[in-house]
Motif scaffolding. Sequence first.
Motif, PDB file in Angstrom:
ATOM      1  N   ILE A  58     -48.530  35.125  75.544  1.00 26.67           N
ATOM      2  CA  ILE A  58     -48.896  36.232  74.650  1.00 26.67           C
ATOM      3  C   ILE A  58     -50.308  36.707  74.974  1.00 26.67           C
ATOM      4  O   ILE A  58     -51.245  35.902  75.022  1.00 26.67           O
ATOM      5  N   LEU A  59     -50.437  38.006  75.208  1.00 29.81           N
ATOM      6  CA  LEU A  59     -51.753  38.589  75.495  1.00 29.81           C
ATOM      7  C   LEU A  59     -52.170  39.449  74.304  1.00 29.81           C
ATOM      8  O   LEU A  59     -51.489  40.403  73.944  1.00 29.81           O
ATOM      9  N   ILE A 117     -51.358  31.618  74.086  1.00 31.48           N
ATOM     10  CA  ILE A 117     -51.939  32.917  73.696  1.00 31.48           C
ATOM     11  C   ILE A 117     -53.362  33.058  74.219  1.00 31.48           C
ATOM     12  O   ILE A 117     -54.152  32.108  74.185  1.00 31.48           O
ATOM     13  N   THR A 118     -53.689  34.253  74.749  1.00 32.27           N
ATOM     14  CA  THR A 118     -55.061  34.515  75.185  1.00 32.27           C
ATOM     15  C   THR A 118     -55.477  35.899  74.710  1.00 32.27           C
ATOM     16  O   THR A 118     -54.639  36.775  74.505  1.00 32.27           O
ATOM     17  N   PHE A 119     -56.771  36.070  74.547  1.00 30.38           N
ATOM     18  CA  PHE A 119     -57.319  37.358  74.138  1.00 30.38           C
ATOM     19  C   PHE A 119     -58.038  37.963  75.334  1.00 30.38           C
ATOM     20  O   PHE A 119     -58.883  37.324  75.945  1.00 30.38           O
ATOM     21  N   ASN A 139     -53.976  46.094  81.654  1.00 29.09           N
ATOM     22  CA  ASN A 139     -53.730  44.653  81.515  1.00 29.09           C
ATOM     23  C   ASN A 139     -52.509  44.355  80.660  1.00 29.09           C
ATOM     24  O   ASN A 139     -51.713  43.467  80.989  1.00 29.09           O
ATOM     25  N   GLY A 140     -52.355  45.115  79.565  1.00 30.54           N
ATOM     26  CA  GLY A 140     -51.195  44.914  78.691  1.00 30.54           C
ATOM     27  C   GLY A 140     -49.901  45.255  79.395  1.00 30.54           C
ATOM     28  O   GLY A 140     -48.893  44.553  79.277  1.00 30.54           O
ATOM     29  N   PHE A 141     -49.917  46.331  80.171  1.00 30.85           N
ATOM     30  CA  PHE A 141     -48.719  46.770  80.893  1.00 30.85           C
ATOM     31  C   PHE A 141     -48.283  45.729  81.933  1.00 30.85           C
ATOM     32  O   PHE A 141     -47.128  45.309  81.957  1.00 30.85           O
ATOM     33  N   TYR A 142     -49.238  45.278  82.764  1.00 33.32           N
ATOM     34  CA  TYR A 142     -48.863  44.313  83.806  1.00 33.32           C
ATOM     35  C   TYR A 142     -48.439  42.973  83.209  1.00 33.32           C
ATOM     36  O   TYR A 142     -47.534  42.311  83.718  1.00 33.32           O
ATOM     37  N   HIS A 143     -49.074  42.598  82.106  1.00 38.38           N
ATOM     38  CA  HIS A 143     -48.686  41.345  81.446  1.00 38.38           C
ATOM     39  C   HIS A 143     -47.222  41.432  80.982  1.00 38.38           C
ATOM     40  O   HIS A 143     -46.445  40.500  81.195  1.00 38.38           O
ATOM     41  N   TYR A 149     -45.765  38.921  76.619  1.00 39.52           N
ATOM     42  CA  TYR A 149     -45.716  39.706  75.384  1.00 39.52           C
ATOM     43  C   TYR A 149     -47.127  40.225  75.121  1.00 39.52           C
ATOM     44  O   TYR A 149     -48.077  39.441  74.998  1.00 39.52           O
ATOM     45  N   SER A 150     -47.297  41.550  75.083  1.00 38.43           N
ATOM     46  CA  SER A 150     -48.628  42.141  74.866  1.00 38.43           C
ATOM     47  C   SER A 150     -48.700  42.725  73.459  1.00 38.43           C
ATOM     48  O   SER A 150     -47.855  43.526  73.073  1.00 38.43           O
ATOM     49  N   LEU A 151     -49.720  42.314  72.732  1.00 37.24           N
ATOM     50  CA  LEU A 151     -49.852  42.722  71.323  1.00 37.24           C
ATOM     51  C   LEU A 151     -51.263  43.250  71.067  1.00 37.24           C
ATOM     52  O   LEU A 151     -52.251  42.537  71.258  1.00 37.24           O
ATOM     53  N   GLU A 152     -51.331  44.510  70.646  1.00 37.51           N
ATOM     54  CA  GLU A 152     -52.632  45.139  70.380  1.00 37.51           C
ATOM     55  C   GLU A 152     -52.864  45.204  68.869  1.00 37.51           C
ATOM     56  O   GLU A 152     -52.019  45.694  68.127  1.00 37.51           O
TER      57      GLU A 152
END
Length: 252
Positions: A58-59, A117-119, A139-143, A149-152
Motif C-alpha cells: 500500500i502506497l 504500507i509506506t508513505f 509514483n501512485g500510477f506506477y505503484h 494499492y495507491s491511496l491519496e
Amino acid sequence: MRLTNVLRLFLFLPLLFVVSRTIAQELTNENSDSLIGPHVQLRSTWKGNIKASKTLSILLLAGHADSQGISGSGTAGEAVGLLGAEPMDPLITDELYWNLKVCKEVARLGKINGLNITFYDPGVRKIIDEKDPKTNWTNGFYHAMNGGYSLEIHFDAYGEYGYGPGLIPALTLNLNTIDESLARNFGRYPILFRGGLGSPRRQIRILEIGKLEGKLEQKLRDKRTSDSTINLISLRIVNSILEGVGSETISN
Ligand SMILES: [Zn+2]
C-alpha cells in the motif's frame, strides 16, 4: 483469598479484557463518526469484491503535496478561507498540512500492525510537469501498475463546495475489499465522480476524510486535541484497511 475466588478472577480477567477492548473500539468509532460528519450523499452502486491480500503493498500519498502555489493546491479550510485565521504553515494550504500529518500517522500505525504500507512524500511542493518522476501521480500510477494499492489522503472543501467523507474509487472494474471497507467506514463516491478525476484515472484512490470545517477543523487546530484527533482519524483509516484484508482491528 480462597482458591475458588482466585479461580473466578482468572476466568473473569480475560473476559473483562475482551469487553473493555470492544467498548474502546466502539467509542473510537463513535467519536470519529461525529468528527468526520455525515458521509457523502451521492448515488453510487459500485462494490469492491476482489479479496485484498494481507501482504498487498500500500502506497500512501498526501493530496496536493506537489501542487502548492498552482491550481489544485487543496482547500484553505473554513478557518483560513472564511474566518480569517492564520494558515497552519504559510507555505502550504491547511489541507496539505493535515494530509501530511494523517499520512505519517497512518503509515506508523499501519506498519506496527502488520500492514505492508509506506508513505511517499515528493518533498518538492511545486512541480509543474505532472509526468515528472517525483509527482504523486507518477509514483501512485506506477505503484498501482505493479500490482500495488495507491491511496491519496484528502480533506474535502468546506461549506457548499464539499460533499463530505467518502472513497472516490479508481477507474477500474477491479475494486477490492479495501475499497469496500473504506467506503463502508467513510462513504461511497460514484465511480465517475466529476467525470473521473486525475488521480482515479491513474488508478489512485482518493479518500476524503471529511470537510475541513466545524468541529473537525477546530479539534485539529486546538493544540490540546490536535494529536489525538490525528490519531483517531488515522485509526479509522488503518482499521478500515485491516478489515479490508481480513485482519483484526485495533483500538489504539
Ligand atoms: Zn484535496
